[in-house]
Design a protein around this motif. Sequence first.
Motif, short mmCIF file in Angstrom:
data_model
loop_
_atom_site.label_atom_id
_atom_site.label_comp_id
_atom_site.label_asym_id
_atom_site.label_seq_id
_atom_site.Cartn_x
_atom_site.Cartn_y
_atom_site.Cartn_z
N ARG A 29 35.94 79.51 35.59
CA ARG A 29 35.67 78.47 36.68
C ARG A 29 35.00 79.06 37.84
O ARG A 29 33.81 78.58 38.33
CB ARG A 29 36.86 77.57 36.94
CG ARG A 29 36.54 76.67 37.62
CD ARG A 29 37.59 75.56 38.03
NE ARG A 29 38.47 76.21 39.00
CZ ARG A 29 39.34 75.88 39.69
NH1 ARG A 29 39.85 74.40 39.32
NH2 ARG A 29 40.06 76.35 40.49
N ILE A 62 32.97 72.58 39.43
CA ILE A 62 33.74 72.69 38.13
C ILE A 62 35.11 72.58 38.44
O ILE A 62 35.89 73.24 39.24
CB ILE A 62 33.57 74.09 37.39
CG1 ILE A 62 32.02 74.34 37.37
CG2 ILE A 62 34.45 74.21 36.26
CD1 ILE A 62 31.46 73.84 36.33
N GLU A 64 37.80 72.03 35.53
CA GLU A 64 38.42 72.71 34.53
C GLU A 64 37.61 72.83 33.31
O GLU A 64 36.82 72.36 32.97
CB GLU A 64 39.74 71.95 34.07
CG GLU A 64 39.75 70.63 33.48
CD GLU A 64 40.88 70.06 33.45
OE1 GLU A 64 42.13 70.49 33.64
OE2 GLU A 64 41.02 68.72 33.08
N PHE A 65 38.09 74.03 32.54
CA PHE A 65 37.43 74.26 31.09
C PHE A 65 37.95 73.26 30.23
O PHE A 65 39.00 72.53 30.40
CB PHE A 65 37.95 75.48 30.69
CG PHE A 65 37.58 75.67 29.42
CD1 PHE A 65 36.45 76.28 28.97
CD2 PHE A 65 38.74 75.30 28.00
CE1 PHE A 65 36.17 76.49 27.73
CE2 PHE A 65 38.25 75.67 26.88
CZ PHE A 65 36.99 76.15 26.40
N TYR A 90 32.61 72.15 30.56
CA TYR A 90 33.78 71.97 31.78
C TYR A 90 33.26 70.60 32.24
O TYR A 90 32.63 70.00 32.26
CB TYR A 90 33.36 72.90 32.83
CG TYR A 90 33.22 74.36 32.28
CD1 TYR A 90 34.20 74.99 32.52
CD2 TYR A 90 31.97 74.92 31.64
CE1 TYR A 90 34.26 76.73 32.29
CE2 TYR A 90 32.38 76.35 31.18
CZ TYR A 90 33.11 77.01 31.29
OH TYR A 90 33.33 78.42 30.99
N TYR A 97 30.63 66.00 32.84
CA TYR A 97 30.68 67.25 32.19
C TYR A 97 29.56 68.19 32.28
O TYR A 97 28.38 67.60 32.28
CB TYR A 97 31.27 66.75 30.81
CG TYR A 97 32.41 66.37 30.45
CD1 TYR A 97 33.34 67.38 30.17
CD2 TYR A 97 32.90 65.12 30.70
CE1 TYR A 97 34.85 66.78 30.09
CE2 TYR A 97 34.16 64.58 30.56
CZ TYR A 97 35.15 65.55 30.28
OH TYR A 97 36.33 65.06 30.00
#
Length: 113
Positions: A29, A62, A64-65, A90, A97
């Motif tokens: 991130r 960003i 989170e993944f 992400y 997203y």
Amino acid sequence: MKKSLFVLTLALGASYHVSAETFEGCPMRGEIKMAGSVYAATASDNEGIWLGIVKGPDEGSIKEFSSATFYPAQLDNAGTGQSALVKCSYELSRGGYVNLQYIPSRLLKSAPS
């Protein structure tokens, strides 16, 4: 999230014996830089970039993944192959997203100016 990581781990394990090449993973991130609606990160091996564009009000930092798209290696006649991680997704701070796609340096060099 746990299911996505589990599926990625299975795919990596299944294709690991096929390719001893360096594996390119999704950028962390903190490695992803944002300029307007463009998100980019340098590949870990410096042999390419991760690039994504978000349109609309869902832009943001960003959060989170989310997931990854991975293609296991396809064997050629010599019994070798190269696996490919082609997309990392992400979640953004505003609820949207972004999908980062890996672009190898060799394709960047051959792109028209």
